[in-house]
Write a protein that holds these residues in place. Structure first.
Motif, mmCIF file in Angstrom:
data_model
loop_
_atom_site.group_PDB
_atom_site.id
_atom_site.type_symbol
_atom_site.label_atom_id
_atom_site.label_comp_id
_atom_site.label_asym_id
_atom_site.label_seq_id
_atom_site.Cartn_x
_atom_site.Cartn_y
_atom_site.Cartn_z
ATOM 1 N N ILE A 69 26.096 -15.980 -26.405
ATOM 2 C CA ILE A 69 26.380 -14.576 -26.690
ATOM 3 C C ILE A 69 25.380 -13.604 -26.069
ATOM 4 C CG2 ILE A 69 27.555 -15.102 -28.873
ATOM 5 C CD1 ILE A 69 24.977 -14.148 -30.285
ATOM 6 N N GLU A 70 24.280 -14.104 -25.515
ATOM 7 C CA GLU A 70 23.299 -13.217 -24.894
ATOM 8 C C GLU A 70 23.807 -12.717 -23.543
ATOM 9 O OE1 GLU A 70 20.467 -11.903 -25.871
ATOM 10 O OE2 GLU A 70 20.497 -12.850 -27.856
ATOM 11 N N ASP A 71 23.172 -11.674 -23.024
ATOM 12 C CA ASP A 71 23.530 -11.191 -21.699
ATOM 13 C C ASP A 71 23.255 -12.291 -20.677
ATOM 14 O OD1 ASP A 71 20.742 -10.631 -20.272
ATOM 15 O OD2 ASP A 71 20.558 -9.953 -22.350
ATOM 16 N N SER A 72 23.876 -12.199 -19.525
ATOM 17 C CA SER A 72 23.849 -13.290 -18.546
ATOM 18 C C SER A 72 22.436 -13.644 -18.097
ATOM 19 C CB SER A 72 24.709 -12.934 -17.337
ATOM 20 O OG SER A 72 24.244 -11.734 -16.723
ATOM 21 N N GLU A 73 21.578 -12.637 -17.944
ATOM 22 C CA GLU A 73 20.209 -12.900 -17.482
ATOM 23 C C GLU A 73 19.422 -13.664 -18.540
ATOM 24 O OE1 GLU A 73 16.829 -12.680 -14.872
ATOM 25 O OE2 GLU A 73 18.988 -12.525 -14.598
ATOM 26 N N ALA A 110 20.640 -15.416 -21.057
ATOM 27 C CA ALA A 110 21.275 -16.717 -21.248
ATOM 28 C C ALA A 110 20.842 -17.700 -20.162
ATOM 29 C CB ALA A 110 22.785 -16.562 -21.259
ATOM 30 N N LYS A 111 20.684 -17.203 -18.944
ATOM 31 C CA LYS A 111 20.254 -18.071 -17.836
ATOM 32 C C LYS A 111 18.908 -18.712 -18.150
ATOM 33 C CE LYS A 111 18.168 -16.335 -14.287
ATOM 34 N NZ LYS A 111 17.856 -15.574 -13.053
ATOM 35 N N TRP A 112 17.958 -17.903 -18.616
ATOM 36 C CA TRP A 112 16.623 -18.430 -18.902
ATOM 37 C C TRP A 112 16.638 -19.362 -20.108
ATOM 38 C CZ3 TRP A 112 13.809 -18.350 -14.941
ATOM 39 C CH2 TRP A 112 13.833 -17.277 -14.035
ATOM 40 N N MET A 113 17.511 -19.095 -21.079
ATOM 41 C CA MET A 113 17.618 -20.007 -22.221
ATOM 42 C C MET A 113 18.094 -21.394 -21.780
ATOM 43 S SD MET A 113 19.175 -17.558 -25.237
ATOM 44 C CE MET A 113 18.093 -16.400 -26.087
ATOM 45 N N ARG A 114 19.002 -21.409 -20.827
ATOM 46 C CA ARG A 114 19.534 -22.692 -20.352
ATOM 47 C C ARG A 114 18.546 -23.422 -19.440
ATOM 48 N NH1 ARG A 114 24.406 -19.261 -19.739
ATOM 49 N NH2 ARG A 114 25.807 -19.766 -21.486
ATOM 50 N N LEU A 115 17.535 -22.702 -18.950
ATOM 51 C CA LEU A 115 16.554 -23.300 -18.034
ATOM 52 C C LEU A 115 15.276 -23.746 -18.736
ATOM 53 C CD1 LEU A 115 16.867 -20.886 -14.956
ATOM 54 C CD2 LEU A 115 17.531 -23.304 -15.027
ATOM 55 N N LEU A 116 15.220 -23.642 -20.048
ATOM 56 C CA LEU A 116 13.975 -23.925 -20.757
ATOM 57 C C LEU A 116 13.435 -25.331 -20.484
ATOM 58 C CD1 LEU A 116 14.430 -22.172 -24.212
ATOM 59 C CD2 LEU A 116 12.499 -21.888 -22.646
ATOM 60 N N GLU A 117 14.315 -26.297 -20.279
ATOM 61 C CA GLU A 117 13.851 -27.664 -20.035
ATOM 62 C C GLU A 117 14.037 -28.090 -18.588
ATOM 63 O OE1 GLU A 117 13.876 -30.244 -23.912
ATOM 64 O OE2 GLU A 117 15.922 -29.533 -23.562
ATOM 65 N N ASP A 118 14.263 -27.120 -17.723
ATOM 66 C CA ASP A 118 14.379 -27.417 -16.307
ATOM 67 C C ASP A 118 12.988 -27.762 -15.743
ATOM 68 O OD1 ASP A 118 14.225 -26.303 -13.304
ATOM 69 O OD2 ASP A 118 16.296 -26.884 -13.731
ATOM 70 N N PRO A 119 12.848 -28.886 -15.032
ATOM 71 C CA PRO A 119 11.527 -29.298 -14.533
ATOM 72 C C PRO A 119 10.865 -28.269 -13.630
ATOM 73 C CG PRO A 119 13.109 -31.098 -14.326
ATOM 74 C CD PRO A 119 13.891 -29.876 -14.697
#
Length: 436
Positions: A244-248, A250-259
């Protein structure tokens, strides 16, 4: 209930507990007031199933009667007047936690009045001393009267029903963006920072002045940011919030565990103070003490830190990390002993969580339900240590700005939100207790 001054210390919850008992008595619900100390007390009531359910099937509704203090000069109204103004109810405890006491009471009364088949016992527990450690509230009751409040499931404070600030969006989707169901919490520690050095006359500055060393140490500690870490609860929280967050964001939320980009994601999300506290162990300097006279360099200066650790983290190990941050032989750190224990998180594959989901879809359609790790403590810890599935769920839909009224001057709750929250909690309880 707001008109009872239950500021803790000293608490004085007994009169408020007796008031609640009088309401329960009139409704024909067996209730008992337990005096935990002079002028201190709790009230316990039970609405029994037919036949009475096993203890591990019962539902405990708990909230606390005591409140934090007030600076009356900074309030627009009498903080213990129960004043309604422009559609909002003012009073210390309106949010924390007398509003939930009454929502719990109304859920029990509405279940009884409506004739809903009760297949699980409902226990009402208005406790005390939560704001000062719980020795005369939850801890006292759990140690001396556990059978009176023993349950398999519990609803307490600690969660969030976050309203959409835009009235048009509220009308379009049941008024609520997210529902945070608290199932775990950070643990609080007090750590003393102690700087020592030579004392002397202030007319002759000394290189080893403890006040200077303490100030430098506190500055380093305040600037320190522990590494970001996700656990089961916070991982799912950010996954759900990204819907539900804005796209920007939300992007960082999905990258939290990105190496490659996880560290940058954590840095960006940490600009939000609440998310920052959920992502890591935190340090907040709160008290400074030094000096006796203006013309005397003292031999010791002290500061107190409030440390909030993620579940499962060890305070001794974290203090060692902080000592490396300070890196000053004149300064040592010392953790104060606490009585509270780290508790396991409550699972989400339970009948109570399923009831919360069903009631949420009915009352707040379109809201995203997330697990929630509170960055402050609640009495749910004691319940979880005893194997109770305990969820924090302040039921009232509130904007982030309104939630910030906790412990603040002019604490208040919108009456519309209060009514919505009472209905929501009733629907949860009805859904849960009407099924075996």
């Amino acid at each position: 209930l707001l008109q009872f001054d239950t500021t803790n210390p000293p608490g004085n919850e007994l009169a408020a507990a007796q008031y609640l008992k009088s309401i329960l008595d009139r409704e024909g619900i067996p209730a008992e007031v337990i005096e935990t100390a002079p002028a201190r007390g709790v009230v316990i009531a039970r609405l029994s199933a037919e036949p009475p359910s096993a203890p591990d099937q019962a539902l405990l509704l708990l909230a606390h009667l005591d409140v934090v203090g007030v600076d009356r000069a900074k309030w627009e109204v009498d903080p213990f007047g129960g004043v309604t103004k422009e559609g909002e109810l003012y009073g210390r405890g309106a949010l924390d936690d007398k509003g939930q006491v009454i929502a719990n009471l109304m859920a029990m009364l509405a279940i009884k009045r409506s004739g809903v088949p009760v297949k699980r016992d409902i226990i009402f527990f208005a406790e005390g001393d939560e704001e000062s450690g719980g020795d005369l509230g939850m801890l006292y009751t759990a140690q001396k009267h556990w059978e009176k409040i023993r349950a398999g499931y519990a609803i307490n404070e600690g969660g969030r029903v976050v309203a959409r600030p835009d009235p048009a969006k509220r009308a379009a989707a049941g008024g609520v963006a997210t529902i945070g169901v608290q199932n775990s919490e950070k643990l609080s520690y007090a750590v003393e920072v102690i700087a020592t050095g030579p004392s002397g006359h202030a007319s002759m500055p000394l290189v080893g002045n403890p006040v200077v060393h303490l100030a430098a140490a506190v500055a380093r500690l305040a600037a320190y940011q522990a590494p970001a870490e996700l656990n089961t609860t916070t991982r799912r929280y950010f996954e759900q919030l990204a819907k539900i967050e804005d796209s920007e964001t939300a992007k960082w939320m999905r990258l939290l565990e990105d190496p490659m980009r996880g560290a940058e994601a954590a840095r960006r999300l940490s600009e939000n103070p609440a998310w920052n506290s959920m992502l890591r162990n935190t340090v907040s300097p709160t008290i400074l003490r030094a000096g006796l006279r203006v013309n005397v360099i003292p031999s010791e200066a002290r500061a107190t830190l409030n440390i909030r650790l993620l579940p499962g983290k060890d305070i001794g190990t974290f203090v060692q990390e902080l000592e490396k941050v300070v890196a000053d032989p004149q300064v040592k750190l010392q953790a104060q002993a606490i009585s509270q224990s780290d508790a396991p998180s409550s699972p989400f594959d339970t009948p109570l969580f399923a009831a919360i989901e069903k009631a949420s879809a009915k009352v707040f359609p379109g809201a995203v339900i997330t697990p929630y790790m509170s960055t402050w403590g609640t009495d749910s810890v004691e319940l979880r240590l005893k194997g109770v599935v305990a969820y924090g769920l302040l039921p009232f839909p509130l904007t982030d700005q309104q939630i910030a009224g906790y412990h603040a001057d002019n604490e208040r709750i919108p009456l519309d939100s209060f009514r919505e929250g009472c209905r929501y909690l009733f629907e949860i309880v009805r859904e849960f207790v009407s099924s075996p």
